[in-house]
Design a protein around this motif. Structure first.
Motif, short mmCIF file in Angstrom:
data_model
loop_
_atom_site.label_atom_id
_atom_site.label_comp_id
_atom_site.label_asym_id
_atom_site.label_seq_id
_atom_site.Cartn_x
_atom_site.Cartn_y
_atom_site.Cartn_z
N ALA A 1 0.26 -33.80 56.09
CA ALA A 1 -0.15 -34.20 54.74
C ALA A 1 -1.05 -35.41 54.87
N ILE A 2 -2.11 -35.44 54.09
CA ILE A 2 -2.97 -36.61 54.18
C ILE A 2 -2.23 -37.82 53.60
N ALA A 3 -2.53 -38.99 54.13
CA ALA A 3 -1.87 -40.21 53.66
C ALA A 3 -2.89 -41.34 53.66
N LEU A 4 -2.85 -42.14 52.62
CA LEU A 4 -3.82 -43.23 52.50
C LEU A 4 -3.63 -44.26 53.60
N GLN A 5 -4.74 -44.78 54.08
CA GLN A 5 -4.71 -45.85 55.08
C GLN A 5 -5.48 -47.03 54.52
N ASP A 6 -5.42 -48.16 55.22
CA ASP A 6 -6.20 -49.30 54.74
C ASP A 6 -7.69 -48.98 54.91
N SER A 7 -8.52 -49.69 54.16
CA SER A 7 -9.94 -49.34 54.16
C SER A 7 -10.75 -50.24 55.08
N ARG B 1 -1.78 -34.82 43.24
CA ARG B 1 -1.51 -36.24 43.33
C ARG B 1 -0.27 -36.61 42.51
#
Lengths: 249, 165
Positions: free
Chosen positions: B133-139, B155
């Motif tokens: 599953a995609i997961a947000l990371q820092d930018s 979402r």
């Protein structure tokens, strides 16, 4: 040093980290993209591609660059079993699926010919990297969350001299269709990011594999020297076998 | 369409297989992720580097290392959580999230318009590819590849599942 201009309807960003970087290098690259846009934009009435589509220019009198793009398009069509085709559903030619990567590649060659070693050239989210970033590390490229309009990163990849291209149905609408079934709008896949030996290769195979739908990731899996990260419409990502080699710094 | 269903089922069944393996072997790394050789199948086309006119840089890839053991360093509690069923324009979307080592290990779809269990899967010809599953990371990146549009239903369901974790 990083500079940005809107050309070809998209942000073109050049970053050069060599101490020898000169303004002329940036200007030369931006001018090259403007030249490409004037020649290949299907949105411009004055472009060569528009003249070809209006049948004002015969194919055998096309410019050398146009001949080259047609030749590379034909080659890509063969390499992808017909999943890449610059002939649109209405019968006109639209080589933009190839021209962006091709022009970024050529722009990078301009910089290399000036002896520049550490740079990135990108247009509309497709990127050629070379050498190191300003901190002396390999380049860290984020893959955009395809479900967000904001800048959101869902994966980081670390590259030095590679091309990274992402295809998807986003921002500019459904701009990729399946050439083998022109009524088939690709909707199962939200985005497909391809890492390849250069941006020309990454971009043309990202475009083609995206048009294959869920089969596309398997096409990239079979291509030596390429890795990919495919995100489906449910937010599940599938990666090629050695993709994770790029996710470690 | 048939191929899409087959591919979907393949990916989902693989997810289920990973879950199964994890249940059986608790914290052991998944064997498949240790595979670091990529069998290449010859395409029925001219050899790639013979027909391309552009010079191609030689890529030297780093030697893959085995994945580290799963340690609970993430922000979620380990377990399985079910999200709300959310109406997407094409049907309902409902996800079940599996948290392992504090991070999202798998997302399964409980309610999905493209579901269908009458089709048998013939996946012998396909290589197994890892899904997540995609997961947000820092930018904190040099630059970004890609662009976006929104799938609100996914979402919403994922958010409600993670709110419980």
């Amino acid at each position: 040093m990083r500079q940005e201009q809107i050309i070809m309807g998209t942000p073109v960003i050049i970053e050069i980290n060599d101490k020898e970087a000169r303004q002329e290098f940036f200007d030369e690259v931006f001018d090259y993209f403007k030249y490409v846009d004037e020649k290949f934009s299907t949105y411009k009435d004055t472009s060569e591609i528009t003249a070809i589509n209006k049948k004002e220019i015969a194919k055998d009198t096309m410019s050398d660059d146009m001949k080259k793009v047609f030749e590379l398009s034909e080659q890509t069509k063969k390499l992808t079993g017909g999943y890449f085709d610059i002939v649109t559903p209405d019968g006109s030619y639209d080589p933009s699926g190839l021209v962006k990567g091709w022009s970024i590649f050529n722009a990078s060659e301009i910089l290399k010919n000036h002896g520049v070693k550490n740079f990135t050239v990108e247009a509309g989210g497709d990127i050629q990297t070379s050498g190191k970033n300003e901190n002396g590390n390999v380049w860290c490229i984020g893959i955009q969350n395809p479900f967000s309009q904001k800048k959101e990163i869902i994966k980081k990849i670390y590259v030095s001299d590679e091309g990274i291209a992402t295809s998807g149905n986003y921002v500019r609408g459904n701009h990729i269709y399946n050439p083998k079934d022109k009524n088939d709008i690709i909707e199962d896949i939200s985005s497909l990011t391809v890492i390849g030996p250069n941006i020309f290769e990454a971009d043309r195979f990202a475009t083609s594999a995206y048009a294959m739908g869920k089969e596309g990731i398997y096409f990239i899996e079979k291509l030596d020297g390429f890795e990919a990260y495919m995100i489906d419409k449910n937010g599940i990502a599938t990666m090629t076998t050695n993709f994770n080699n790029y996710t470690k710094q | 369409m048939k191929k899409i269903i087959l591919s979907s089922l393949l990916i989902f069944s693989f997810g289920a297989y990973i879950l199964h393996v994890r249940i059986l072997s608790s914290n052991a790394p998944i064997a498949l992720t240790q595979k670091n050789t990529k069998p290449k199948i010859d395409l029925s086309i001219p050899k790639y580097d013979q027909i391309v006119t552009n010079p191609i840089a030689q890529i030297i890839k780093p030697t893959p290392t085995p994945p580290p053991p799963v340690i609970n360093t993430g922000k979620y509690k380990n377990g399985t959580y079910t999200g709300d069923s959310v109406d997407a324009s094409y049907g309902n979307v409902q996800v079940k999230v599996v948290i392992s080592g504090g991070k999202i290990a798998d997302v399964q779809f409980l309610d999905h318009p493209r579901g269908g269990n009458s089709t048998r899967i013939n996946n012998y010809a396909m290589p197994y590819l890892i899904s997540e599953a995609i997961a947000l990371q820092d930018s904190n990146v040099d630059t970004v590849s890609g662009a976006s549009y929104t799938s609100e239903a996914y979402r919403q369901s994922l958010t409600s599942a993670l709110a419980q974790a």
